[in-house]
Design a protein around this motif. Structure first.
Motif, PDB file in Angstrom:
ATOM      1  N   SER A  63      20.619 -39.533  58.646  1.00  0.00           N
ATOM      2  CA  SER A  63      20.618 -40.741  57.817  1.00  0.00           C
ATOM      3  C   SER A  63      21.951 -40.863  57.080  1.00  0.00           C
ATOM      4  N   PHE A  64      22.223 -42.104  56.630  1.00  0.00           N
ATOM      5  CA  PHE A  64      23.473 -42.358  55.891  1.00  0.00           C
ATOM      6  C   PHE A  64      23.572 -41.465  54.657  1.00  0.00           C
ATOM      7  N   LYS A  65      22.410 -41.300  53.984  1.00  0.00           N
ATOM      8  CA  LYS A  65      22.388 -40.511  52.753  1.00  0.00           C
ATOM      9  C   LYS A  65      22.839 -39.060  52.995  1.00  0.00           C
ATOM     10  N   TRP A  66      22.340 -38.462  54.090  1.00  0.00           N
ATOM     11  CA  TRP A  66      22.685 -37.069  54.393  1.00  0.00           C
ATOM     12  C   TRP A  66      24.147 -36.926  54.792  1.00  0.00           C
TER      13      TRP A  66
ATOM     14  N   LEU B  79      26.180 -37.069  51.777  1.00  0.00           N
ATOM     15  CA  LEU B  79      26.077 -35.796  51.055  1.00  0.00           C
ATOM     16  C   LEU B  79      26.979 -34.738  51.691  1.00  0.00           C
ATOM     17  N   GLY B  80      26.989 -34.745  53.052  1.00  0.00           N
ATOM     18  CA  GLY B  80      27.831 -33.789  53.778  1.00  0.00           C
ATOM     19  C   GLY B  80      29.300 -34.004  53.471  1.00  0.00           C
ATOM     20  N   GLU B  81      29.698 -35.282  53.487  1.00  0.00           N
ATOM     21  CA  GLU B  81      31.100 -35.614  53.195  1.00  0.00           C
ATOM     22  C   GLU B  81      31.480 -35.177  51.785  1.00  0.00           C
TER      23      GLU B  81
END
Lengths: 467, 299
Positions: free
Chosen positions: B2-5, B8-10
């Motif tokens: 998902s965009f959210k994850w 978060l990774g970035e």
């Protein structure tokens, strides 16, 4: 998004690659040199066995060109395929050595000074060299092996080369202008001379006396230490006879310093004066006299070339009588071998070369330090540096046994006495307080096993080594 | 994913170097310090557990408490001069002044010059035997005898002036950023209503600047309480301890100046002093936040 991740990944790899390329095991902060660098060609491993690489660290900068020459010669001529790499540290030498040892990147050979040797031994950085000492070397350096200086718990860690003598440095022209014929031999004479010089020179900004009081301990350890040792007392407040601290003789000297301050004979602003600005003022002919080490002739030759007519003379004593000997400091140590070195034998071969007669003799003759090894003193010519003749080791100079170094609670003796000197206070109370705090710290250090103290009731300050 | 994850990774990737550096160079040594303050430790050999001895010594250590008093004097003097001066300069530069950008650069310059270099220069300016200040004052017949600017009577004033010179440009820039974020239409409508420059400053500029001013003052307070670098170069805490501030005292315990004779580190006691110093700075900052809590409310 994929492109972005790809870009980030490549950047990371590039950064890691650059970091990897830049890394090597050379921790030197400045001026690293390798003896083979000029003109040397690499020898393929298949043709010749890999050389033994030694790292030598020093914080001496004044002699680095000469040391580089010596190392180049050693690298080219030694038959054991040893290559020494010299690293000259700029500042924070002790901290750099600490970091190197804690990260297993320690040098094989280290420059040792009296201020750091005992600490390095306690930290386990140094290897004893007793096993390597030949009979000839024992004979050559034997009289200069001193407990807690280069010998700890019966083991020898370094050998002597040079030492620093301390003298009264005075401007002969200003003395003549004030009608003073010779340098002072007693503290009262010093006070009087400083006053006379100030009286005739104050209108031109000339004052009789100065010291680098920005750090009172540095100021007093190059002045009162010498006045006391020549007067017959240990210069850092320790009484060799009782094995206790006793600052009573120190307090006698400080009275005269206070008098000079009261008379206005001390250069204004000396409270925040560092040694180099002081030297600059002395070179400009603004200071009548101060006390310092035998490094001064070199300083006035290279760092602050001066036209003034100056000289070094024995420090004045409490009453004009010489009852002790002028302490030679920073003596007894020069090179040492790392306990972590994988090439201790090769390191010793390098040390043996450096402690050779020719090297030590030339070191003295070039004026890098004053030789104290008896056989070298006999052979070497006097250095051709203006002013050095007043600093050469003479009948009134000798090494003293090491005084224990303790850290008391509260201010040190220099700060406490300097406060008295420029403000007020009761000298007896200050002295009693210092004695109590220093002796408490001494007892604590002895209890912890940091060192042992043996009183020597027969101690003779005119023969501190008992010979 | 998902965009959210992904986001978060970035974010984690970007934060990673800072977190590692903070953990290794900030938090890890902090735990050692918290341990060593209960030990007698000189940096080598065995660390001897002494319980609260270091804190008992701290309570009777006159030199430390003197340095705390000096710190308050230094910080108070620096703040009293720096903050009004930097606000004044910011207000002047916020106006349409010819050459404003150049002046902004000049005022900010001390912030980017090495403190050690600045301090050496100021030493030569203020020293009493051939300093420029005395030479100038004597030539102008304002004084007859050189003043000992670095002597026991005036050294604190001198180091405060040097600190102010070094800090004004920095806080001026922060104030300027705050001033430029105030909407211009507020000033326009106030002018239409007949408010003069003084009233506009008191009733628009100051209240609107309050949240920025709160942060600027907090940074200034912390920096003043922790500052010691220029003092170390100019006076080394002297003469007779007159400019010895808290963090300089701490520095000398942890990194004693070599004098030719051996000087021992006091890592155990130094850790206790470090803890007490940090607690004092923390308490003052906390008190300031409490007292200034209304400043970040803009009506």
């Amino acid at each position: 998004m994929r492109k972005k991740w790809l870009g980030l990944g490549l950047s990371f790899m590039l950064a890691a690659g650059i970091a990897g390329c830049g890394g090597n095991d050379n921790n030197g902060t400045s001026d690293a040199t390798n003896g083979k660098s000029d003109g040397g060609t690499a020898t393929p491993a298949s043709e010749k066995s890999q050389p033994v690489q030694l790292k030598y660290w020093t914080d001496d900068r004044h002699d680095q060109e000469y040391i580089k020459e010596l190392i180049n010669k050693f690298n080219e001529t030694n038959g054991d395929n040893i290559q020494v790499e010299l690293t000259v540290m700029s500042e924070n030498y002790t901290q750099s050595v600490d970091i190197a040892f804690s990260s297993n990147q320690a040098p094989d050979v280290l420059r040792l000074k009296s201020a750091n040797t005992s600490e390095f031994v306690k930290k386990g950085y140094l290897a004893p060299i007793d096993g390597y000492l030949t009979d000839d070397m024992k004979k050559k350096f034997g009289s200069l092996l001193i407990d807690n200086v280069n010998r700890f718990d019966g083991k020898v860690y370094s050998l002597a080369n040079t030492g620093l003598t301390m003298r009264l440095v005075y401007n002969k022209d200003l003395f003549a202008k004030a009608g003073i014929e010779k340098p002072p031999v007693s503290l009262q004479e010093m006070v009087d001379d400083a006053k006379k010089i100030t009286e005739v020179g104050k209108s031109e900004g000339i004052y009789g006396f100065a010291l680098n009081f920005k750090n009172p301990k540095q100021a007093f350890d190059r002045s009162i230490r010498e006045i006391l040792s020549l007067s017959g007392y240990q210069g850092l407040g320790f009484d060799m006879k009782t094995g206790q601290f006793d600052f009573a003789p120190y307090s006698q000297v400080i009275k005269y310093f206070k008098q000079m301050h009261k008379d206005g004979s001390i250069l204004p602003g000396a409270e925040t004066l560092d040694i180099d600005p002081l030297r600059a003022q002395f070179a400009a002919g603004k200071i009548g006299m101060y006390l310092s080490f035998s490094t001064e002739p070199g300083v006035y030759k290279d760092q602050f070339p001066t036209e003034i007519n100056w000289a070094g003379a024995l420090a004045p004593t409490l009453d004009g009588q010489i009852k002790g000997t002028s302490e030679i400091v920073s003596a007894g140590t020069w090179l040492g071998i790392s306990a972590k070195s994988a090439h201790q034998e090769a390191a010793w071969k390098f040390m043996q070369y450096m402690y050779g007669d020719d090297v030590l003799k030339t070191y003295h003759e070039k004026g890098f330090g004053i030789a104290i090894v008896p056989s070298i003193v006999e052979q070497a010519k006097n250095p051709d540096t203006n002013g050095m003749e007043g600093f050469l080791v003479g009948d009134h100079d000798s090494l003293w046994p090491a005084a224990p170094s303790v850290t008391p609670e509260g201010s040190n003796y220099a700060d406490a006495f300097f406060k008295y000197m420029i403000s007020d206070g009761d000298l007896k109370t200050i002295t009693a307080d210092l004695n109590a705090r220093y002796n408490a710290a001494l007892s604590k250090a002895v209890e912890k096993g940091e060192f042992t103290v043996t009183p020597n009731p027969a101690f003779d300050p005119s023969k501190p080594q008992g010979e | 994913m998902s965009f959210k994850w992904k986001r978060l990774g970035e974010n984690s990737l970007f934060l990673f170097p800072s977190i590692i550096l903070t953990a290794v160079l900030g938090i890890y040594p902090l735990f050692w310090m918290l341990r060593y303050m209960f030990y007698d430790y000189a940096g080598y050999g065995e660390a001897l557990f002494v319980g609260l001895d270091n804190f008992r010594r701290l309570m009777r250590d006159g030199l430390f408490w003197e340095s705390v008093g000096n710190t308050f004097m230094f910080a108070g003097g620096k703040l009293l001069l720096t903050l009004p001066l930097s606000l004044l300069l910011a207000v002047i530069l916020n106006g349409k002044l010819r050459g404003g950008s150049l002046l902004r650069g000049i005022y900010f310059m001390p912030t980017v010059i090495s403190t050690a270099v600045i301090s050496v220069v100021f030493y030569t300016i203020f020293n009493s035997y051939n300093g420029m200040v005395n030479t100038l004052l004597v030539k102008l017949h304002l004084i007859s005898q050189p003043v000992d600017w670095l002597g026991p009577k005036h050294a604190m004033l001198t180091v405060i002036l040097v600190a102010v010179w070094g800090a004004v440009g920095n806080y001026m820039l922060l104030f300027l950023a705050g001033l430029q974020s105030i909407p211009q239409d507020l000033y326009e409508s106030a002018s239409i209503d007949g408010a003069n420059a003084g009233r506009r400053f008191l009733h628009i500029t100051l209240p609107m600047l309050a949240p920025v001013a709160q942060m600027v003052m907090m940074l200034a307070i912390i920096a003043s309480l922790k500052g010691y670098e220029s003092i170390m170069v100019i006076t080394e805490g002297g003469p007779i301890g007159k400019t010895e501030v808290m963090y300089l005292y701490l520095y000398k315990l942890l990194f004693p100046v070599s004098t030719g004779s051996p000087v021992a580190q006091q890592l155990g006691y130094g850790s206790a002093v470090g803890f007490a110093s940090a607690a004092i700075v923390g308490a003052i900052t906390g008190l300031y936040f409490f007292l200034s809590r209304k400043m970040n409310k803009v009506y």
